[in-house]
Design an enzyme around this catalytic site. Structure first.
Site, PDB file in Angstrom:
ATOM      1  N   ASP A  73       0.586  89.173 -20.975  1.00 37.79           N
ATOM      2  CA  ASP A  73      -0.700  89.041 -20.267  1.00 37.79           C
ATOM      3  C   ASP A  73      -0.548  89.148 -18.757  1.00 37.79           C
ATOM      4  O   ASP A  73      -1.333  89.807 -18.085  1.00 37.79           O
ATOM      5  CB  ASP A  73      -1.320  87.656 -20.553  1.00 37.79           C
ATOM      6  CG  ASP A  73      -1.865  87.589 -21.965  1.00 37.79           C
ATOM      7  OD1 ASP A  73      -1.927  88.647 -22.616  1.00 37.79           O
ATOM      8  OD2 ASP A  73      -2.194  86.471 -22.415  1.00 37.79           O
TER       9      ASP A  73
ATOM     10  N   ASP B  70      14.930  92.754 -26.434  1.00 40.25           N
ATOM     11  CA  ASP B  70      14.718  91.457 -27.053  1.00 40.25           C
ATOM     12  C   ASP B  70      15.537  90.464 -26.236  1.00 40.25           C
ATOM     13  O   ASP B  70      16.763  90.592 -26.140  1.00 40.25           O
ATOM     14  CB  ASP B  70      15.204  91.514 -28.513  1.00 40.25           C
ATOM     15  CG  ASP B  70      14.950  90.204 -29.236  1.00 40.25           C
ATOM     16  OD1 ASP B  70      14.887  89.157 -28.546  1.00 40.25           O
ATOM     17  OD2 ASP B  70      14.824  90.217 -30.463  1.00 40.25           O
ATOM     18  N   LEU B  71      14.854  89.495 -25.655  1.00 41.42           N
ATOM     19  CA  LEU B  71      15.521  88.602 -24.697  1.00 41.42           C
ATOM     20  C   LEU B  71      16.685  87.831 -25.314  1.00 41.42           C
ATOM     21  O   LEU B  71      17.552  87.323 -24.620  1.00 41.42           O
ATOM     22  CB  LEU B  71      14.503  87.624 -24.097  1.00 41.42           C
ATOM     23  CG  LEU B  71      13.373  88.283 -23.299  1.00 41.42           C
ATOM     24  CD1 LEU B  71      12.293  87.281 -22.977  1.00 41.42           C
ATOM     25  CD2 LEU B  71      13.907  88.900 -22.014  1.00 41.42           C
TER      26      LEU B  71
ATOM     27  N   GLU C 243     -12.068  73.709 -13.420  1.00 35.68           N
ATOM     28  CA  GLU C 243     -12.264  74.966 -14.140  1.00 35.68           C
ATOM     29  C   GLU C 243     -13.278  74.780 -15.258  1.00 35.68           C
ATOM     30  O   GLU C 243     -13.303  73.730 -15.903  1.00 35.68           O
ATOM     31  CB  GLU C 243     -10.947  75.440 -14.748  1.00 35.68           C
ATOM     32  CG  GLU C 243      -9.900  75.778 -13.705  1.00 35.68           C
ATOM     33  CD  GLU C 243      -8.657  76.357 -14.356  1.00 35.68           C
ATOM     34  OE1 GLU C 243      -8.529  77.584 -14.376  1.00 35.68           O
ATOM     35  OE2 GLU C 243      -7.837  75.588 -14.862  1.00 35.68           O
TER      36      GLU C 243
ATOM     37  N   HIS D  96       0.477  73.763  -7.691  1.00 32.50           N
ATOM     38  CA  HIS D  96      -0.570  74.299  -6.815  1.00 32.50           C
ATOM     39  C   HIS D  96      -1.165  73.251  -5.864  1.00 32.50           C
ATOM     40  O   HIS D  96      -1.283  73.481  -4.673  1.00 32.50           O
ATOM     41  CB  HIS D  96      -1.727  74.868  -7.646  1.00 32.50           C
ATOM     42  CG  HIS D  96      -1.313  75.894  -8.658  1.00 32.50           C
ATOM     43  ND1 HIS D  96      -0.349  76.836  -8.416  1.00 32.50           N
ATOM     44  CD2 HIS D  96      -1.755  76.140  -9.917  1.00 32.50           C
ATOM     45  CE1 HIS D  96      -0.220  77.614  -9.487  1.00 32.50           C
ATOM     46  NE2 HIS D  96      -1.053  77.203 -10.414  1.00 32.50           N
TER      47      HIS D  96
HETATM   48  C1  BG6 Z   1      -2.448  78.693 -13.516  1.00 36.25           C
HETATM   49  C2  BG6 Z   1      -2.613  77.678 -14.625  1.00 36.25           C
HETATM   50  O1  BG6 Z   1      -1.289  78.447 -12.793  1.00 36.25           O
HETATM   51  O2  BG6 Z   1      -3.579  78.628 -12.665  1.00 36.25           O
HETATM   52  C3  BG6 Z   1      -3.903  77.913 -15.385  1.00 36.25           C
HETATM   53  O3  BG6 Z   1      -1.507  77.770 -15.510  1.00 36.25           O
HETATM   54  C4  BG6 Z   1      -5.079  77.950 -14.441  1.00 36.25           C
HETATM   55  O4  BG6 Z   1      -4.089  76.906 -16.378  1.00 36.25           O
HETATM   56  C5  BG6 Z   1      -4.818  78.921 -13.298  1.00 36.25           C
HETATM   57  O5  BG6 Z   1      -6.216  78.353 -15.181  1.00 36.25           O
HETATM   58  C6  BG6 Z   1      -5.913  78.836 -12.239  1.00 36.25           C
HETATM   59  O6  BG6 Z   1      -5.681  79.819 -11.283  1.00 36.25           O
HETATM   60  P1  BG6 Z   1      -6.872  80.622 -10.635  1.00 36.25           P
HETATM   61  O7  BG6 Z   1      -6.204  81.526  -9.644  1.00 36.25           O
HETATM   62  O8  BG6 Z   1      -7.552  81.357 -11.744  1.00 36.25           O
HETATM   63  O9  BG6 Z   1      -7.771  79.603 -10.011  1.00 36.25           O
END
Ligand code: BG6
Length: 460
Positions: free
Chosen positions: A15, A79-80, A204, A228
């Protein structure tokens, strides 16, 4: 002559690669920022995939049929778990001997150890510069982060290691640094004498979005606060660095982390609250789980600038709306108007809205037009807003250019795990997790938590 480089992407069918890395590389390509890139080698494990199918995936991901860009790519099946696949990769890579290598680990964390060891072994005699980029989560707790750092250091030097925190690439997050250190008017008020408290939030409206395997082991504290939000805290609280230099800036950020008051195990309920949204078990098809989808932690920084000022760090899934913000709430104005009944001017606020939009807001009070000189002042605001660029694009450019300012240093990552470790330990042993209704602002316990301090949650 500028150095040529190749990029190797582990997890090239995942992804992250499809949603972020390929579109960002395409954007850089169109801006002529990849002219020194000789090759991008994507790797992936999926059986029955050949190069043609890979190019199809790539084109879907960049939403373009651009064959010149695709020609920059090669695909190597890997394959890791299989050492022989790394030998094959090594053969492909060694066609590009004179170049700098950038290895991007866009894979789940349980694969890091294996990749690092295999890479390390086959790069042993490689004399040129190499860089390794590692996605979060970097470790699962303090112990595993230390272990991962040790392993990395066996094979790579610190200036070759790029630990990514994509929040640091966000426009508004970088504006915090810019606003603070290029405007003298803010410096005098950026401290405990003027500020009442600070709220750093990443709310979120989405849920776990198919990432259960990862999320249920991790939870909100590890997923968002340990990395973060603590990073944002350090930018808000840091002292001005001596110079615009990656070491100086990161030193100042680490100093903040070292000044955070330790939360002892038995004190955790006074400093942190968690929650799980009702329906998490059903949504994710689980029988039982104590994983928090919501977390708040109150930190204090014990230094001259911030002593006694709470920093509330808050995050959650399936909440009422998406809002990532920093809200700096100033002290109430004493005397004068507050003596008039029914008139308490609101506090001044500086707000950084990080998502969904990029804006900075200053709230202040003004006498209403046409009112008397004694009229109760009304809240008003000044706003700046700008476009949001893709955080990964900024960070990718920094990796190419070798600028580590926005990446997390070894000591920084370990310190931030140390800060949250007692909370992780306490929650692990506590079977009671408050629940909250989805699409609200979280558990009532979190409302009570801030109300007890005589404050309330703010939104921009
Ligand atoms: C990621 C988390 O680091 O940050 C996710 O693993 C989260 O769970 C995402 O949804 C939020 O990032 P952004 O940039 O979409 O606000």
């Amino acid at each position: 002559m500028e150095k040529k480089f190749i990029i190797v992407i582990f997890g090239g069918l995942g992804d992250l690669a499809r949603n972020k890395i390929y579109p960002v590389l395409y954007s850089l390509y169109k801006k002529y920022r990849l002219i020194n890139c000789t090759k991008i080698i994507s790797t992936g494990r999926r059986p029955n995939i050949n190069k043609e199918e890979f190019y199809k995936i790539l084109k879907e991901s960049i939403k373009s049929e651009d064959n010149n860009f695709s020609a920059l790519f090669d695909f190597v099946k890997l394959d890791l778990e299989k050492p022989e696949d790394y030998i094959n990769l090594k053969t492909v890579i060694s066609n590009y001997k004179d170049d700098e290598y950038i290895f991007y680990l866009a894979t789940p964390p349980f694969t890091f150890e294996n990749i690092i060891k295999n890479l390390g072994e086959f790069l042993k005699d490689y004399p040129n510069k190499k860089k390794i980029v590692i996605e979060k989560p970097f470790g699962y707790d303090l112990e595993s982060a230390i272990k991962l750092n040790k392993l990395l250091k066996n094979y790579f030097k610190e200036d070759e290691i790029y630990r990514i925190d994509h929040f640091l690439g966000k426009e508004t997050v970088q504006n915090i640094f810019g606003l603070r250190f290029s405007n003298i008017i803010f410096e005098g008020i950026w401290n405990r004498n003027f500020i009442d408290h600070i709220q750093i939030s990443a709310l979120e409206d989405i849920g776990v979005e198919g990432r259960l395997g990862y999320y249920d082991k991790v939870g909100a504290l590890r997923d968002m606060i340990q990395n973060h939000l603590i990073q944002i805290l350090s930018l808000i609280a840091m002292e001005p660095p001596c110079c615009i230099d990656e070491k100086a800036i990161r030193d100042e950020k680490v100093k903040v982390l070292k000044s955070i008051r330790e939360i002892k195990y038995e004190e955790v309920p006074n400093f942190a609250v968690r929650g799980q949204y009702k329906g998490y078990l059903i949504d994710e098809n689980l029988n039982k789980s104590n994983t928090e989808t919501y977390a708040v932690v109150k930190f204090y920084i014990e230094n001259i600038r911030w002593d006694g000022i709470p920093f509330y760090l808050r995050t959650g899934k399936k909440l009422k709306k998406k809002e990532t913000s920093v809200i700096i709430v100033f002290r109430k104005i004493p005397g004068l108007f507050s003596k008039i009944l029914d008139c308490i001017p609101q506090e001044n606020i500086i707000g950084f809205k990080i998502a969904p939009e990029n804006k900075i807001v200053l709230n202040f009070q003004l006498r209403p037009l046409g009112g008397s000189i004694l009229s109760c002042p009304m809240p008003t605001s000044m706003e700046w807003s700008g476009p949001n660029t893709e955080a990964y694009e900024t960070l990718f450019l920094d990796i190419i250019e070798g600028d580590q300012t926005l990446f997390i240093r070894e000591d920084e990552i370990e310190k931030s795990w140390e800060i949250v470790q007692p909370i992780l330990d306490f929650w692990k042993n506590d079977p009671n997790i408050p629940m909250y209704e989805p699409y609200t602002y979280g558990p009532k316990e979190a409302e009570e938590f801030i109300r007890k301090d005589g404050r309330e949650w703010r939104y921009l």
